[in-house]
Design an enzyme around this catalytic site. Structure first.
Site, PDB file in Angstrom:
ATOM      1  N   HIS A   1      -7.929  -5.202   9.977  1.00  0.00           N
ATOM      2  CA  HIS A   1      -7.599  -4.885   8.587  1.00  0.00           C
ATOM      3  C   HIS A   1      -6.239  -5.491   8.213  1.00  0.00           C
ATOM      4  O   HIS A   1      -5.356  -5.630   9.055  1.00  0.00           O
ATOM      5  CB  HIS A   1      -7.622  -3.369   8.326  1.00  0.00           C
ATOM      6  CG  HIS A   1      -6.493  -2.603   8.928  1.00  0.00           C
ATOM      7  ND1 HIS A   1      -6.623  -1.818  10.060  1.00  0.00           N
ATOM      8  CD2 HIS A   1      -5.191  -2.455   8.541  1.00  0.00           C
ATOM      9  CE1 HIS A   1      -5.469  -1.240  10.339  1.00  0.00           C
ATOM     10  NE2 HIS A   1      -4.582  -1.617   9.433  1.00  0.00           N
TER      11      HIS A   1
ATOM     12  N   ASP B   1       0.829  -1.201   0.000  1.00  0.00           N
ATOM     13  CA  ASP B   1       0.000   0.000   0.000  1.00  0.00           C
ATOM     14  C   ASP B   1       0.867   1.257   0.000  1.00  0.00           C
ATOM     15  O   ASP B   1       2.094   1.190   0.091  1.00  0.00           O
ATOM     16  CB  ASP B   1      -0.930   0.012   1.223  1.00  0.00           C
ATOM     17  CG  ASP B   1      -0.270  -0.562   2.482  1.00  0.00           C
ATOM     18  OD1 ASP B   1       0.924  -0.297   2.703  1.00  0.00           O
ATOM     19  OD2 ASP B   1      -0.945  -1.275   3.232  1.00  0.00           O
TER      20      ASP B   1
ATOM     21  N   GLU C   1      -9.986  -1.850   5.256  1.00  0.00           N
ATOM     22  CA  GLU C   1     -10.655  -1.562   6.510  1.00  0.00           C
ATOM     23  C   GLU C   1     -11.930  -2.400   6.652  1.00  0.00           C
ATOM     24  O   GLU C   1     -12.423  -2.978   5.683  1.00  0.00           O
ATOM     25  CB  GLU C   1     -11.010  -0.069   6.571  1.00  0.00           C
ATOM     26  CG  GLU C   1      -9.815   0.873   6.476  1.00  0.00           C
ATOM     27  CD  GLU C   1      -9.033   0.988   7.775  1.00  0.00           C
ATOM     28  OE1 GLU C   1      -9.039   0.031   8.580  1.00  0.00           O
ATOM     29  OE2 GLU C   1      -8.414   2.041   7.994  1.00  0.00           O
TER      30      GLU C   1
ATOM     31  N   ASP D   1      -8.317  -3.621  14.306  1.00  0.00           N
ATOM     32  CA  ASP D   1      -9.694  -3.839  13.858  1.00  0.00           C
ATOM     33  C   ASP D   1      -9.785  -4.929  12.793  1.00  0.00           C
ATOM     34  O   ASP D   1     -10.817  -5.096  12.152  1.00  0.00           O
ATOM     35  CB  ASP D   1     -10.306  -2.543  13.322  1.00  0.00           C
ATOM     36  CG  ASP D   1      -9.529  -1.948  12.154  1.00  0.00           C
ATOM     37  OD1 ASP D   1      -8.527  -2.558  11.719  1.00  0.00           O
ATOM     38  OD2 ASP D   1      -9.919  -0.862  11.669  1.00  0.00           O
TER      39      ASP D   1
END
Length: 260
Positions: A137, A66, A142, A135
């Protein structure tokens, strides 16, 4: 999915073992490279093996997971800069052999399409290093991300920006709101996935990843559908695993001839 619970130093060495075995077997191997704090120990170990044992990466190609959108060229926290600083410049890996999504492109959608094509043209990724967010990801997919997604632009959650603020002098507002990221479908196309997680803050995410239902609310859970996943976690990250004793027993009794 293979789960290994051990000390962080041992886990970094295991990940490095898998990479060394690959590049020794295939000098033109294609690596998927993550950034952030999680893979740093792995990269340090690869650098040590290069310097002290002659492990070569001269023919290897790499693709970043990314990149932030909008950071100027050379920004210290741009992932292209980070991977150059932490890994590429310390090996015999040519800079031009490592590509990342272009977060400064005028046409971001076209940049994402081109990145997918570059991975395909390289023959796909042989081994992808991954971390996991609190979370759930992976890369910057996400919660709520399509489980079949490809490289695209994503908006970061407030939680992710808070988690990453430590790289921006603890200023949340300095963390870009948008990123280009490999999609979950892109990641799933890699032939071997090696995910590392350390510390109790990752315990719930690791529990969901390994033992929870597959759900876009915990994007990493799609990895349960991959045929070759290695999950390397320390005691803190493993603290919510219901089958931790079994995973330890399985690892201890693993046949010597069976690699990660």
């Amino acid at each position: 999915m293979e789960v290994v619970i051990d000390r962080s130093e041992t886990l970094a060495a295991l990940a490095a073992d898998a990479i060394e075995a690959l590049v020794t077997r295939r000098s033109d191997a294609v690596l998927g490279l993550a950034t952030g704090s999680t893979p740093s120990a792995v990269y340090d170990e690869l650098v040590r093996r290069h310097a002290e044992e002659g492990l070569s990466f001269a023919g290897v190609r790499g693709f970043l997971l990314d990149e932030y959108v909008g950071l100027p060229e050379g920004h210290p926290e741009a992932y292209r800069t980070v991977i150059e600083r932490e890994l590429v410049s310390r090996l015999d890996l040519p800079t031009e052999s490592v590509l990342g999504p272009d977060g400064r492109a005028e046409d971001l959608a076209a940049a994402c399409t081109g990145y997918e094509q570059a991975i395909a043209d390289a023959g796909g990724i042989d081994l992808q290093i991954l971390g996991i967010g609190t979370d759930g990801h992976v890369a910057f997919n996400e919660p709520g991300s399509s489980l079949a997604s490809r490289t695209r632009i994503k908006t970061l959650t407030e939680q992710t920006r808070r988690d990453n603020a430590r790289f921006f002098d603890d200023e949340v507002d300095a963390v870009p709101q948008h990123v280009l990221t490999q999609g979950l479908g892109t990641i799933m196309a890699a032939r071997h996935l090696v995910l590392l997680a350390m510390g109790r803050s990752k315990a719930e995410a690791v529990h969901q990843l390994v033992e929870g239902p597959i759900s876009a609310m915990w994007p990493a859970t799609i990895l349960q559908m991959h045929p070759h996943v290695t999950v390397l976690v320390d005691g803190g990250a493993a603290s919510r695993l219901q089958l931790a004793a079994y995973y330890r027993e399985t690892w201890q009794s693993k046949p010597d001839w069976q690699p990660l």
